[in-house]
Design a protein around this motif. Structure first.
Motif, mmCIF file in Angstrom:
data_model
loop_
_atom_site.group_PDB
_atom_site.id
_atom_site.type_symbol
_atom_site.label_atom_id
_atom_site.label_comp_id
_atom_site.label_asym_id
_atom_site.label_seq_id
_atom_site.Cartn_x
_atom_site.Cartn_y
_atom_site.Cartn_z
ATOM 1 N N ARG B 160 0.816 -1.217 0.000
ATOM 2 C CA ARG B 160 0.000 0.000 0.000
ATOM 3 C C ARG B 160 0.845 1.260 0.000
ATOM 4 N NH1 ARG B 160 -5.535 -0.061 3.087
ATOM 5 N NH2 ARG B 160 -4.578 -0.946 4.936
ATOM 6 N N ARG B 192 -0.528 -11.098 -10.258
ATOM 7 C CA ARG B 192 -2.002 -11.093 -10.325
ATOM 8 C C ARG B 192 -2.487 -9.826 -11.001
ATOM 9 N NH1 ARG B 192 -4.778 -11.421 -4.851
ATOM 10 N NH2 ARG B 192 -6.545 -11.039 -6.220
ATOM 11 N N ARG B 196 -5.112 -5.575 -5.677
ATOM 12 C CA ARG B 196 -5.195 -4.354 -4.872
ATOM 13 C C ARG B 196 -4.188 -4.445 -3.730
ATOM 14 N NH1 ARG B 196 -11.014 -1.974 -3.550
ATOM 15 N NH2 ARG B 196 -12.256 -3.365 -4.822
ATOM 16 N N PRO B 197 -3.377 -3.407 -3.566
ATOM 17 C CA PRO B 197 -2.293 -3.444 -2.578
ATOM 18 C C PRO B 197 -2.794 -3.789 -1.169
ATOM 19 C CG PRO B 197 -2.073 -1.520 -3.977
ATOM 20 C CD PRO B 197 -3.384 -2.152 -4.336
#
Lengths: 356, 356
Positions: B160, B192, B196-197
């Motif tokens: 993130r 992937r 999403r982080p």
């Protein structure tokens, strides 16, 4: 479904799917079926930001080649509704496109399609304590991010940089992400609702309006504050700030179970109105928050309805004077009965006029 | 309109409005009218991110109380179409909701409504040199942001944080903002698509996949690279990387005016397929980019159609091995005839396997 006169319902609006199923994997649809409820997904749910599906719910994952429904979970769900023996299906006409609606009608010609309308949105208005607790944590995170920003040097930095910095801090403190695009508005931009950050730099003497929010476990809150840059605010700045502060307080103090939406709006609006700012007024002075940042109720002049206990709303009057700037003060509060202490303020950053 | 058999058309999908009107203020709709074209807005257009409306176009700003159309620009535009004497109106049925479609039919009962389908999307496929120049600048910005990240310490930082850092750098270098949510995937998450982080931290020995893009004057590009963390990649990492690299090169080299979409897909896919990764393969290996990050054409097995010159596309095969991670390599290129040097690579960051 009773109101729509159907034996099954199809929920497609993501926040509604999330509310009922505890998760909304991208592109999923929730079938409230005649025999059982199904969460229809285009792939295995795996993203923690989207929640974990309720365990009582059966998952139906479409084959990755999308066979039979063009990969559209709503179309596949209509097919599954028929297989369960439903003869009618209520859909969310305010969310489905005309083209998807037609695809549903075409894959399930035996189904009579009705309108679910805003039924799920209405269920979402009053929150339970678990939902409120997510909002409370989100508000704490937003308060922390804002508090840290205020301790840093601001003069010379651009609106865009400050907004990005705030979003990074939200995530640092545990937010899933920002609840909406963080708004930082300086000088002539200050006080504008939904201002998108530009490359303008903070200058001495500016008003600085910051509006941000955190998403925590899917729930979104909002806080907005206006500061002045430099040691002593100008007289017009103090006057305008005091006025918006008074309007915002009037709005907050009118929050109570049973209060009409438009009376809350009027309480805040009246203060600005009688000071001669009728022209500069926004269309609403607050709104519900939850799985979406802008949900029912709307606190606006023409809104019909009354507040219930446990409804979280924003109170966010503001005045923007073209060319000069303005003030906006925005809190998220939960409506509570007076016996429980009245409205619960979630966003607790000070509303004194700080000179930074 | 000729195909839909109508005398007027209503464009509501924001990227389509932006394409035709050079601006798409929030909530606006474009009426291609019988007598003149109107950009109908709910407020004065002012946001530089949304562009500046074409000067030949007449603006119609709805009154702020939303009188007559409930504040919906599409509904107001239908009313204006009638006032111009149109008897029929093509709308974007793949964008309008059932509820808005009904509101249009109700405000303009004399209008026969048809379907504009993807007519504007089709116009958008081939770009002019001005559009390509925006994509080129966006790609340079993304290359710069990525290059700077590679010079910093990565071990111990979370997905993130790295994603937020990249987005800040995109804006630093002049992007309007990220073209899509920046994806940073480490270790078992690497490779992937659209990951999403998370809070996972970069570790020695990880594959690190980064996918990002800049929006510049509304145009969105995309770059993806996979690196290895530590001094020497493991054998399986080198093998997998070489394989995906070969697939991506095969895809890139097959880009030419007249090449079938699915042949480009097959060129890349075949390399992975024959190495035994058929199961792990994504539904597509590339797509068009422009005002949206994912637009026509789709480079996928069942896509019909052929590439034209001046169509920008991504080529982005990848392999993800559950539990182990994987590789993804993604470029944005513009299809050009061989006489002009063949496909133009916009994202020029090296595709060697770097050990960071």
């Amino acid at each position: 479904m009773t109101a729509a006169g159907t034996t099954a319902a199809l929920v497609t609006r993501p926040a509604n799917v999330r509310y009922l199923a505890a998760a909304a994997p991208q592109g999923s649809a929730l079938l409230l079926g005649k025999r059982e409820d199904l969460l229809v997904c285009t792939g295995p749910p795996e993203d923690r930001h989207e929640g974990r599906p309720d365990e009582s719910l059966r998952l139906h994952v479409l084959p990755s080649n999308g066979a039979g429904a063009g990969g559209d979970a709503a179309v596949a769900a209509a097919d599954l509704a028929t297989a369960q023996g439903a003869d009618s299906l209520a859909v969310e006409e305010h969310h489905l496109t005309v083209a998807r609606h037609r695809a549903i009608a075409s894959v399930a010609p035996g189904l009579r399609l009705g309108d679910l309308g805003g039924a799920v949105e209405q269920l979402r208005v009053v929150k339970d304590e678990e939902e409120i607790s997510c909002l409370r944590i989100g508000a704490e995170i937003a308060d922390q991010a804002l508090g840290e920003l205020l301790e840093s040097i601001l003069v010379g930095r651009t609106e865009r940089h400050l907004a990005l910095e705030l979003e990074r801090r939200l995530v640092d403190h545990g937010a899933d992400g920002p609840a909406f695009a963080t708004s930082v508005a300086t000088g002539p931009n200050s006080g504008r609702r939904g201002h998108r950050p530009t490359d303008r730099r903070v200058e001495e003497g500016d008003f600085l309006t910051v509006c941000l929010g955190a998403t925590y476990r899917g729930y979104r809150c909002e806080i907005g504050r206006t500061f002045v840059i430099g040691t002593s605010p100008a007289d017009w700045q103090i006057e305008l700030y005091d006025l918006v502060f008074a309007a915002q307080r009037a709005g907050r103090e009118s929050l109570a179970p049973g209060a009409a939406y438009r009376d809350v709006d009027r309480a805040a609006r009246h203060v600005l109105d009688s000071a001669g700012y009728a022209e500069a007024l926004p269309p609403l002075t607050g709104h519900g928050v939850g799985l979406e940042i802008d949900e029912d109720p709307q606190l606006a002049p023409a809104s019909m309805g009354k507040l219930d206990a446990c409804v979280p709303v924003t109170v966010e009057p503001g005045v923007h004077l073209p060319g000069r700037g303005g003030v906006r003060i925005d809190d998220t509060l939960v409506v509570r009965p007076e016996a429980d202490g009245g409205p619960e303020l979630l966003t607790i950053t000070t509303k004194e006029l700080l000179a930074l």
